[in-house]
Motif scaffolding. Structure first.
Motif, short mmCIF file in Angstrom:
data_model
loop_
_atom_site.label_atom_id
_atom_site.label_comp_id
_atom_site.label_asym_id
_atom_site.label_seq_id
_atom_site.Cartn_x
_atom_site.Cartn_y
_atom_site.Cartn_z
N GLN A 73 0.85 -1.18 0.00
CA GLN A 73 0.00 0.00 0.00
C GLN A 73 0.89 1.23 0.00
OE1 GLN A 73 -1.83 -0.82 4.02
NE2 GLN A 73 -1.41 1.36 4.31
N LEU A 74 0.34 2.34 -0.45
CA LEU A 74 1.13 3.56 -0.49
C LEU A 74 1.39 4.04 0.94
CD1 LEU A 74 -0.54 5.55 -3.42
CD2 LEU A 74 1.46 4.06 -3.49
N PRO A 75 2.57 4.63 1.18
CA PRO A 75 2.86 5.13 2.54
C PRO A 75 1.91 6.25 2.93
CG PRO A 75 4.58 5.77 0.97
CD PRO A 75 3.71 4.80 0.26
N ARG A 76 1.37 6.16 4.14
CA ARG A 76 0.39 7.13 4.59
C ARG A 76 0.99 8.52 4.74
NH1 ARG A 76 -4.22 4.62 6.00
NH2 ARG A 76 -4.14 2.37 6.35
N TRP A 77 2.31 8.59 4.95
CA TRP A 77 2.91 9.91 5.17
C TRP A 77 2.86 10.80 3.94
CZ3 TRP A 77 6.96 9.96 1.81
CH2 TRP A 77 7.68 8.79 1.58
N ILE A 78 2.55 10.24 2.77
CA ILE A 78 2.43 11.07 1.57
C ILE A 78 1.35 12.13 1.77
CG2 ILE A 78 1.74 11.09 -0.87
CD1 ILE A 78 3.03 8.43 -1.25
N SER A 79 0.28 11.76 2.44
CA SER A 79 -0.84 12.69 2.60
C SER A 79 -0.50 13.88 3.50
CB SER A 79 -2.06 11.96 3.17
OG SER A 79 -1.77 11.38 4.43
N PHE A 80 0.66 13.84 4.18
CA PHE A 80 1.06 14.95 5.04
C PHE A 80 2.09 15.87 4.36
CE2 PHE A 80 -0.10 11.48 7.96
CZ PHE A 80 -1.12 12.11 8.65
#
Length: 945
Positions: A780-787
């Protein structure tokens, strides 16, 4: 001149302050010399702009310059001869003693040279006293007295962008007339010639029309080719072919082109365009012979193709229009009085269209001098925008023009106006501007290359908490704001990527650079510039003669730059220079020179700061690289180097390491390793000054993990890493947390099936990160991208995730460009209302399971370009795209036959179909014989043709 002298004085002061012990008894002599030279600087600031009308003063200025250059050479030679390394052991003690004896001898010899120079300075000072009396009341141009850089660098990219609609004055009528010429006429190929003197804005006008979406929609091939006065047909044809085949693997394609002769190149262009409706612009054609050589390669087909020429040559336009029945000639004229006033006020008064009453008279006088020439108006207006609005300051500026307005020669008027703008520059900008004379005519000058060269030359001083790169970028934007440079290319987020010099500005720069012995150019036309103690030499391509002259003109060489296409003669010139002991060289750019090994003599250049071996045949870097202790930039792009020696970590001043070849595959290919990378040296973490490193392999060196070492490089702004394995994820994320200055990050996995594991929190959030590329499989894509609130560009490839990737991207406020390839294995994508508020470009490629795409109202409100490619499960047009009010360009690549048929068979009465008909450009493309075959929607029939 005072700009050069100020730089030398700064270097002299640094040596005096930092090398007191090494200088010994020479310290006092150098201090006296510095004080004497400082007294001259103030006078030069007042008198330099009067040199043109006073031959005696001109001689005095030349003497000051020569002695300053000799001081610089002595300092460099002294530091070279007195430098020594710490040595241990008995042998080391012997070497230390030898070095002390050698240094004593060097100090004695240098002392004698300093005494000789001091005598010359005394004589020059006597002359200075006489001129000081004569010009005591003369005031310098207001800009030249300031050498202080503003302490805060702010984002000026908005000031430097290409002219927006609101900044263009007096062009509406010419644009409409030129558009009419392009769209009228018969189905035969027509030639439209735009003619007028330099500075009238021919290129600006034609570029605005060329980029018009309604014009582009009429042609399926669009090419802009800059010709210039000294063009070579072979290179022009190659450039044309590169544009025609822009989707091919450039690395291999370059090799193929190099094997073709002119006839083969011409034939390839002809055959590629024979059945196409094309538009091509030849910008800045000088001679009829140039046109005769060019136009035969472009077929006179029956598809309504158009060829546009910009030129200053009236005879050429007649010949070109006679080539075609029905050709057009457009004579561009100077701006009318009111249009000239509006343009001047916009530049001088920050966008206002009115002039303050107390400046009305001087503005009128300045506009009279500009004679309606847009370039002159823009440059002078931009210079005055930096001043206060005091009448006496503007009047002094005008009076500095002298008798310019009485000249009958418009080119002389322009040169005088531009020279005045040059003298108005602060010192730190003058030398940066003059250095641009090393670049060939019409060259596309990469911003970062220019910045690194300025720094290596010593033109940039670090300020407060800013890096030298940031200060240099500020210099660049100041020159752009003053309209002395033009933006040639920008990044997706509006930052400047490359600049260009207007040819008339370049002529002015060349004259000033020649006078001050800044640069010397060697080309097939001979030697341009000083042949006595040349400081910086640029070699432009091949040269028939000149290599034998190098020994005599290079006694004080500090920089040597080659510009492609280099050849064996260029290599011979390099051999002459290196074998002749030019040890003071600081900049060496060997781009394109046919080298397979680095000459040993190069490693004796201990002053070297900038070394480029780009596009050479170099295969390895020897251990001797450790001798280049002052090296700041090492450019190995396009070479065959795959490993750096461990000795390179001794180069503590290294700031930029570039080692890769970017292989762009045919679009749509799943070729994984498009970039070649290199193995890092052992303990790369010792290079504490590194700001850019790419592309580096994430392998282990002994017991040292590269992914862990990277975390110690806390000044990194650009990182490209390849061969990342699943097991590296945790340590790599831990390292990323420490890279607070990172602006650009590229990550590529070990192989296509290797999973990149980046599911670890990043507390720092990488707040400055603008560009992110993740190439490789992920669960899955790393969640930190959204920050990552600063992100402007995201490229995700081969992730093959099951979760909707849009959820991590849709709320990023500055994201303007997205490329998704083999990222998603789901069947539906929904762009939700309010998502992607800044997005302008979106590409969805090779999503094999994707069937439905939905765009909710309010999503992607600024989207201009939308592309789909190789989405084999899609059978209907995305729903809701009619909500994309700003969409200009919709393109489908290699889509299934059912999809294209659905597009053609849409209900002609539906809102979706009527909306599609209004799109400026709708293209369906299929790959045929390694080229994209483009079909356009015929609005009358609803079919693609």
């Amino acid at each position: 001149m005072d700009s050069i002298l100020s730089l030398i004085l700064n270097n002299l002061a640094t040596v005096i302050n930092q090398e007191r012990a090494l200088l010994g008894g020479l310290h006092g002599d150098l201090e006296n010399m510095k004080n004497e030279l400082e007294h001259m600087v103030g006078f030069l600031r007042r008198a330099e702009f009067l040199v043109e009308n006073d031959p005696g003063l001109e001689i005095w200025v030349r003497q000051v310059r020569d002695v300053a250059y000799d001081v610089e050479d002595i300092l460099d030679e002294f530091m070279l001869r007195c430098s020594n390394r710490n040595s241990n052991g008995l042998l080391g003690q012997g070497r230390t003693l030898y070095n002390k004896i050698k240094n004593l001898k060097a100090r004695h010899e240098i002392a004698n040279e300093i005494q000789e120079i001091h005598k010359r300075i005394v004589n020059i000072s006597e002359a200075h006293k006489r001129y000081h009396t004569q010009y005591a009341g003369v005031a310098a141009p207001t800009g030249s007295s300031s050498s202080v850089m503003p302490s805060i660098l702010y984002d000026r990219r908005g000031d430097a962008l290409l002219l927006e609609e609101a900044d263009l004055v007096g062009t509406e009528k010419p644009r409409n007339e030129l558009k009419a010429m392009l769209l009228s006429g018969n189905s035969r190929r027509n030639v439209i010639s735009v003619v007028g003197m330099g500075g009238l804005g021919k290129t600006t006008l034609v570029k605005k029309v060329f980029d018009d979406i309604n014009i582009k929609s009429q042609f399926n091939n669009h090419m802009w080719i800059t010709v210039s006065e000294s063009f070579k047909l072979e290179e022009l044809l190659k450039e044309t072919i590169r544009k025609l085949f822009e989707d091919k693997d450039r690395y291999q394609f370059r090799k193929d082109l190099d094997l073709m002769d002119i006839n083969g190149l011409r034939q390839l262009v002809y055959e590629s365009l024979q059945s196409e409706k094309y538009i091509v612009v030849f910008d800045d054609v000088w001679h009829r012979t140039d046109w005769d050589a060019i136009h035969l390669a472009f077929p006179r087909n029956e598809y309504g193709s158009r060829v546009v020429i910009t030129t200053r040559n009236n005879e050429l336009t007649k010949a070109a229009s006679n080539t075609e029945n029905g050709g057009f000639i457009y004579h561009l004229k100077p701006l009318a009085e009111e249009e000239a006033r509006q343009l001047f006020c916009k530049k001088a008064f920050g966008g206002s269209s009115s002039c303050p009453p107390h400046l009305t008279e001087v503005c009128k006088n300045l506009l009279t001098a500009c004679e309606g020439l847009p370039l002159a108006i823009v440059v002078i207006g931009s210079a005055l925008a930096t001043k206060s609005r005091r009448t006496e300051e503007w009047d002094l500026f005008y009076r500095s023009l002298g008798e310019v307005s009485k000249s009958n020669n418009s080119l002389n008027v322009m040169m005088k106006l531009l020279s005045l703008s040059y003298y108005d520059l602060p010192n730190y900008l003058r030398v940066c501007l003059l250095y641009l004379s090393i670049f060939p005519e019409d060259a596309m000058i990469e911003k970062m290359t220019l910045i690194r060269l300025w720094i290596a030359e010593g033109f940039v001083q670090e300020k407060l908490s800013m890096s030298m790169e940031e200060v240099a970028e500020g210099h660049l934007y100041e020159l752009l704001d003053r309209s002395l440079l033009q933006v040639a290319e920008i990044y997706h987020d509006g930052r400047v990527k490359a600049v260009r010099i207007h040819d008339i500005v370049r002529k002015m720069i060349i004259l000033q650079a020649k006078e001050q012995n800044i640069t010397t150019i060697i080309s097939s036309k001979g030697v341009r510039g000083s042949t006595n103690k040349a400081r910086r030499i640029a070699i432009h391509g091949s040269f028939d003669k000149g290599s034998t002259q190098l020994k005599t003109i290079c006694k004080s060489l500090h920089s040597l730059v080659f510009f492609e296409p280099a050849d064996l003669i260029s290599k011979q010139a390099l051999d002459i220079l290196l074998h002749d002991g030019r040890r003071l060289i600081k900049v060496l750019d060997l781009r394109g020179v046919p080298l397979e090994e680095i000459p040993n003599e190069l490693f004796s250049l201990v002053h070297l700061k900038y070394l480029s071996l780009r596009n050479t045949g170099i295969k390895s870097i020897p251990k001797s690289i450790e001798k280049l202790l002052n090296l700041e930039t090492l450019n190995l792009k396009g070479t065959l180097v795959t490993k750096l020696p461990r000795e390179i970590v001794k180069l503590q001043k290294l700031r930029h390491i570039l080692v890769y070849i970017y292989r762009e595959a045919v679009s749509g290919s799943v070729l994984f390793n498009r970039i070649s990378s290199f193995s890092a040296p052992y303990k790369i973490s010792e290079l504490k000054s590194l700001q850019k490193i790419c592309f580096i392999k994430a392998d282990e060196m002994g017991n040292v993990k590269i992914v862990k070492e990277i975390g110690e490089l806390t000044k990194l702004r650009r990182l490209g890493i390849m061969k990342l394995r699943t097991k590296d994820g945790k340590e790599f994320c831990s390292s990323l947390e420490k890279l607070a200055q990172l602006r650009s990050l590229s990550i590529v996995s070990f192989e296509e099936e290797e999973v990149i594991d980046l599911q670890y929190s990043l507390s720092s959030n990488l707040i400055f990160l603008r560009t992110l590329e993740l190439w490789g499989r992920m669960e899955q894509l790393p969640r930190w991208i959204s920050f990552l609130q600063g992100l402007t560009y995201v490229s995700l490839r081969w992730s093959r995730v099951r979760d909707d990737p849009l959820q991590y991207l849709q709320d990023l406020p500055n994201l303007v460009k997205i490329y998704l390839e083999c990222v998603y294995e789901g069947e539906e994508l929904c762009f939700k209302a309010g998502g992607f508020p800044a997005l302008k470009w979106l590409t969805l490629w090779s999503l094999p399971e994707l069937r439905l795409v939905k765009v909710e109202e309010g999503s992607m409100p600024l989207l201009e370009e939308l592309k789909f490619g190789d989405c084999i499960a899609m059978v209907e047009v995305p729903s809701g795209i009619q909500h994309l009010e700003h969409l200009q360009y919709l393109r489908f690549y290699d889509m299934p036959t059912l999809f294209v048929k659905a597009l053609e068979n849409m209900d002609k009465e539906s809102k979706d179909y009527k909306w599609i008909l209004q799109l400026p450009r709708l293209v369906v493309s299929d790959m045929v014989n390694q080229r994209w075959n483009n079909r356009f929607l015929h609005k009358a029939t609803g079919k693609f043709i």
